[in-house]
Design an enzyme around this catalytic site. Sequence first.
Site, PDB file in Angstrom:
ATOM      1  N   ARG A  58       0.820  -1.224   0.000  1.00 52.42           N
ATOM      2  CA  ARG A  58       0.000   0.000   0.000  1.00 52.42           C
ATOM      3  C   ARG A  58       0.843   1.259   0.000  1.00 52.42           C
ATOM      4  O   ARG A  58       0.375   2.322  -0.398  1.00 52.42           O
ATOM      5  CB  ARG A  58      -0.999  -0.036   1.153  1.00 52.42           C
ATOM      6  CG  ARG A  58      -2.098  -1.076   0.911  1.00 52.42           C
ATOM      7  CD  ARG A  58      -3.072  -1.142   2.056  1.00 52.42           C
ATOM      8  NE  ARG A  58      -2.414  -1.530   3.289  1.00 52.42           N
ATOM      9  CZ  ARG A  58      -2.495  -2.734   3.837  1.00 52.42           C
ATOM     10  NH1 ARG A  58      -3.210  -3.673   3.280  1.00 52.42           N
ATOM     11  NH2 ARG A  58      -1.870  -2.991   4.958  1.00 52.42           N
ATOM     12  N   GLU A  95       5.603  -7.315  16.249  1.00 51.11           N
ATOM     13  CA  GLU A  95       5.066  -7.762  17.526  1.00 51.11           C
ATOM     14  C   GLU A  95       4.809  -9.267  17.533  1.00 51.11           C
ATOM     15  O   GLU A  95       4.720  -9.892  18.570  1.00 51.11           O
ATOM     16  CB  GLU A  95       3.790  -6.990  17.888  1.00 51.11           C
ATOM     17  CG  GLU A  95       2.701  -7.032  16.847  1.00 51.11           C
ATOM     18  CD  GLU A  95       2.825  -5.972  15.757  1.00 51.11           C
ATOM     19  OE1 GLU A  95       1.875  -5.845  14.994  1.00 51.11           O
ATOM     20  OE2 GLU A  95       3.865  -5.308  15.637  1.00 51.11           O
TER      21      GLU A  95
END
Length: 170
Positions: A58, A95
């Site tokens: 994107r 994460e």
Amino acid sequence: MQFQNIIRVIPDFPAEGISFKDITTLLKDGPAFRQAVDCLAAEFAGQHIDLVAGPEARGFVIGAPMAYALGAGFVPIRKPGKLPAAVLHHEYSLEYGVDALEIHQDAILPGQKVLIVDDLLATGGTTKAVISMVEQLGGEVVGLGFLIELLFLHGRTGLDNYKVKSLVQY
């Protein structure tokens, strides 16, 4: 324009408890997409930007029209194995694991002013990886631009030395 009203929010996607911000509704609205690019580009106008860098995928969608609007070149930052010439490879922590990005070694010349653009600033991991790559190649990061910023994830932490602009904050 209220871009937040055009971005579709999908609850519990891709997992329960996550509220996904879907920019495809903004992208398909020609006038809104143009205004979003123009508004974000205006934040960096007059800074003599040489290149806009955008991470796959994107970041391409936002970065290429930003480069056009600013009269700059565009540098794609890709997933490993997608670029044909010699690359700088950079692994970074997420994460939930590790990811990697690559940039052509000759994509940025020392001293060139680079604007990094992506659709979303979340935890900042991808952005910090791109900053590291640009700076390793000798580029000067002059700013960071995003359509969306998820404030609750504190992605700006560690980006104090950079001009950060986002159009919509959640």
